[in-house]
Design an enzyme around this catalytic site. Structure first.
Site, PDB file in Angstrom:
ATOM      1  N   ASP A   7       0.852  -1.194   0.000  1.00  0.00           N
ATOM      2  CA  ASP A   7       0.000   0.000   0.000  1.00  0.00           C
ATOM      3  C   ASP A   7       0.888   1.246   0.000  1.00  0.00           C
ATOM      4  O   ASP A   7       1.897   1.308   0.703  1.00  0.00           O
ATOM      5  CB  ASP A   7      -0.913  -0.008   1.243  1.00  0.00           C
ATOM      6  CG  ASP A   7      -2.057   0.973   1.111  1.00  0.00           C
ATOM      7  OD1 ASP A   7      -3.211   0.522   0.992  1.00  0.00           O
ATOM      8  OD2 ASP A   7      -1.801   2.203   1.117  1.00  0.00           O
ATOM      9  N   ILE A   8       0.497   2.243  -0.764  1.00  0.00           N
ATOM     10  CA  ILE A   8       1.312   3.456  -0.900  1.00  0.00           C
ATOM     11  C   ILE A   8       1.299   4.301   0.380  1.00  0.00           C
ATOM     12  O   ILE A   8       2.213   5.080   0.630  1.00  0.00           O
ATOM     13  CB  ILE A   8       0.839   4.269  -2.136  1.00  0.00           C
ATOM     14  CG1 ILE A   8       1.958   5.119  -2.694  1.00  0.00           C
ATOM     15  CG2 ILE A   8      -0.387   5.096  -1.827  1.00  0.00           C
ATOM     16  CD1 ILE A   8       1.671   5.675  -4.086  1.00  0.00           C
ATOM     17  N   ASN A  38     -13.016  -3.236   1.703  1.00  0.00           N
ATOM     18  CA  ASN A  38     -14.096  -2.254   1.747  1.00  0.00           C
ATOM     19  C   ASN A  38     -14.985  -2.388   0.519  1.00  0.00           C
ATOM     20  O   ASN A  38     -14.490  -2.555  -0.599  1.00  0.00           O
ATOM     21  CB  ASN A  38     -13.519  -0.839   1.829  1.00  0.00           C
ATOM     22  CG  ASN A  38     -12.851  -0.572   3.166  1.00  0.00           C
ATOM     23  OD1 ASN A  38     -13.365  -0.963   4.207  1.00  0.00           O
ATOM     24  ND2 ASN A  38     -11.700   0.080   3.145  1.00  0.00           N
ATOM     25  N   GLU A  45     -12.147   3.553  -1.458  1.00  0.00           N
ATOM     26  CA  GLU A  45     -11.532   4.643  -2.240  1.00  0.00           C
ATOM     27  C   GLU A  45     -11.284   4.201  -3.679  1.00  0.00           C
ATOM     28  O   GLU A  45     -11.511   4.977  -4.619  1.00  0.00           O
ATOM     29  CB  GLU A  45     -10.208   5.015  -1.553  1.00  0.00           C
ATOM     30  CG  GLU A  45      -9.359   6.031  -2.268  1.00  0.00           C
ATOM     31  CD  GLU A  45      -7.957   6.145  -1.637  1.00  0.00           C
ATOM     32  OE1 GLU A  45      -7.809   5.936  -0.418  1.00  0.00           O
ATOM     33  OE2 GLU A  45      -7.021   6.432  -2.396  1.00  0.00           O
ATOM     34  N   VAL A  46     -10.786   2.989  -3.843  1.00  0.00           N
ATOM     35  CA  VAL A  46     -10.428   2.513  -5.185  1.00  0.00           C
ATOM     36  C   VAL A  46     -11.438   1.442  -5.611  1.00  0.00           C
ATOM     37  O   VAL A  46     -11.570   0.407  -4.953  1.00  0.00           O
ATOM     38  CB  VAL A  46      -8.999   1.928  -5.199  1.00  0.00           C
ATOM     39  CG1 VAL A  46      -8.649   1.431  -6.593  1.00  0.00           C
ATOM     40  CG2 VAL A  46      -7.983   2.955  -4.725  1.00  0.00           C
ATOM     41  N   HIS A  73      -9.917  -5.136  -3.586  1.00  0.00           N
ATOM     42  CA  HIS A  73      -8.617  -5.378  -2.959  1.00  0.00           C
ATOM     43  C   HIS A  73      -8.855  -5.806  -1.532  1.00  0.00           C
ATOM     44  O   HIS A  73      -9.709  -5.260  -0.832  1.00  0.00           O
ATOM     45  CB  HIS A  73      -7.723  -4.130  -3.006  1.00  0.00           C
ATOM     46  CG  HIS A  73      -8.390  -2.869  -2.604  1.00  0.00           C
ATOM     47  ND1 HIS A  73      -9.305  -2.220  -3.405  1.00  0.00           N
ATOM     48  CD2 HIS A  73      -8.303  -2.125  -1.473  1.00  0.00           C
ATOM     49  CE1 HIS A  73      -9.740  -1.140  -2.790  1.00  0.00           C
ATOM     50  NE2 HIS A  73      -9.146  -1.056  -1.604  1.00  0.00           N
ATOM     51  N   HIS A 123      -6.964  -5.868   2.018  1.00  0.00           N
ATOM     52  CA  HIS A 123      -5.832  -5.317   2.762  1.00  0.00           C
ATOM     53  C   HIS A 123      -5.322  -6.412   3.698  1.00  0.00           C
ATOM     54  O   HIS A 123      -6.108  -7.011   4.436  1.00  0.00           O
ATOM     55  CB  HIS A 123      -6.268  -4.137   3.638  1.00  0.00           C
ATOM     56  CG  HIS A 123      -6.832  -2.956   2.911  1.00  0.00           C
ATOM     57  ND1 HIS A 123      -6.165  -1.752   2.803  1.00  0.00           N
ATOM     58  CD2 HIS A 123      -8.021  -2.772   2.270  1.00  0.00           C
ATOM     59  CE1 HIS A 123      -6.918  -0.877   2.144  1.00  0.00           C
ATOM     60  NE2 HIS A 123      -8.048  -1.471   1.810  1.00  0.00           N
TER      61      HIS A 123
HETATM   62  P1  5GP Z   1      -9.810   1.435   0.117  1.00  0.00           P
HETATM   63  O1  5GP Z   1     -10.157   2.609   0.954  1.00  0.00           O
HETATM   64  O2  5GP Z   1     -10.351   1.560  -1.299  1.00  0.00           O
HETATM   65  O3  5GP Z   1     -10.172   0.125   0.754  1.00  0.00           O
HETATM   66  O4  5GP Z   1      -8.236   1.391   0.053  1.00  0.00           O
HETATM   67  C1  5GP Z   1      -7.487   1.881  -1.022  1.00  0.00           C
HETATM   68  C2  5GP Z   1      -6.027   1.749  -0.645  1.00  0.00           C
HETATM   69  O5  5GP Z   1      -5.256   1.927  -1.797  1.00  0.00           O
HETATM   70  C3  5GP Z   1      -5.557   2.788   0.384  1.00  0.00           C
HETATM   71  O6  5GP Z   1      -5.021   2.135   1.521  1.00  0.00           O
HETATM   72  C4  5GP Z   1      -4.518   3.608  -0.383  1.00  0.00           C
HETATM   73  O7  5GP Z   1      -3.423   3.999   0.409  1.00  0.00           O
HETATM   74  C5  5GP Z   1      -4.097   2.645  -1.487  1.00  0.00           C
HETATM   75  N1  5GP Z   1      -3.660   3.302  -2.713  1.00  0.00           N
HETATM   76  C6  5GP Z   1      -4.287   4.326  -3.349  1.00  0.00           C
HETATM   77  N2  5GP Z   1      -3.612   4.665  -4.470  1.00  0.00           N
HETATM   78  C7  5GP Z   1      -2.549   3.813  -4.537  1.00  0.00           C
HETATM   79  C8  5GP Z   1      -1.477   3.669  -5.475  1.00  0.00           C
HETATM   80  O8  5GP Z   1      -1.369   4.374  -6.476  1.00  0.00           O
HETATM   81  N3  5GP Z   1      -0.573   2.693  -5.228  1.00  0.00           N
HETATM   82  C9  5GP Z   1      -0.670   1.878  -4.123  1.00  0.00           C
HETATM   83  N4  5GP Z   1       0.278   0.956  -3.973  1.00  0.00           N
HETATM   84  N5  5GP Z   1      -1.661   2.000  -3.221  1.00  0.00           N
HETATM   85  C10 5GP Z   1      -2.587   2.954  -3.430  1.00  0.00           C
END
Ligand code: 5GP
Length: 120
Positions: A33-34, A91, A99-100, A104, A106
């Site tokens: 994760d970034i 999520n 967010e994405v 995915h 985690h």
């Molecule tokens: P969500 O809130 O959708 O469950 O989590 C999205 C995750 O993707 C977050 O923890 C965020 O830090 C990670 N993330 C967002 N953009 C990028 C990216 O460009 N590269 C990587 N490696 N992680 C990302």
């Protein structure tokens, strides 16, 4: 929700932007994760175009689902959190703050993670 092929993980899968790869199979990719929320914070994604767990569990093939579940366990062992313990979360949708919009899971660990949920 229709799958948006411009989402950031679709772009990682197409090689348009880099990631710190941890593991890859025919059906899955795992990368750091970034913005890590724990000493270990790895994301495991299917290579297929699935928005979230809801979409994936309804539409993915048995082979994709088996590969995904297997990959999550394999990655946790690979990054060394199987003995100390880890937390998985995925999520889905608005209330989760997803967010994405590409499924995915985690994998978080590397320290005691505290209570499961906090109130906003
Ligand atoms: P969500 O809130 O959708 O469950 O989590 C999205 C995750 O993707 C977050 O923890 C965020 O830090 C990670 N993330 C967002 N953009 C990028 C990216 O460009 N590269 C990587 N490696 N992680 C990302």
């Amino acid at each position: 929700m229709a799958y948006d092929p411009s989402n950031i993980f679709a772009r990682i899968l197409r090689g348009e932007i880099p990631c710190q790869k941890v593991h890859e199979t025919e059906h899955t990719l795992a990368f750091h994760d970034i913005r890590p929320q724990a000493p270990v914070h790895v994301l495991v994604i299917p290579k297929g175009a699935y928005v979230s767990w809801d979409d994936f569990s309804a539409k993915a093939s048995d082979a994709e689902i088996a590969a995904f579940v297997r990959a999550v366990g394999d990655v946790a062992r690979l990054v060394g959190v199987d003995a100390s313990g880890y937390r998985l979360f995925a999520n889905h949708g608005e209330h989760s703050h997803q967010e994405v919009p590409h499924l995915h899971v985690h994998i978080t660990g590397g320290r005691p993670l505290g209570p499961l949920l906090t109130r906003p």
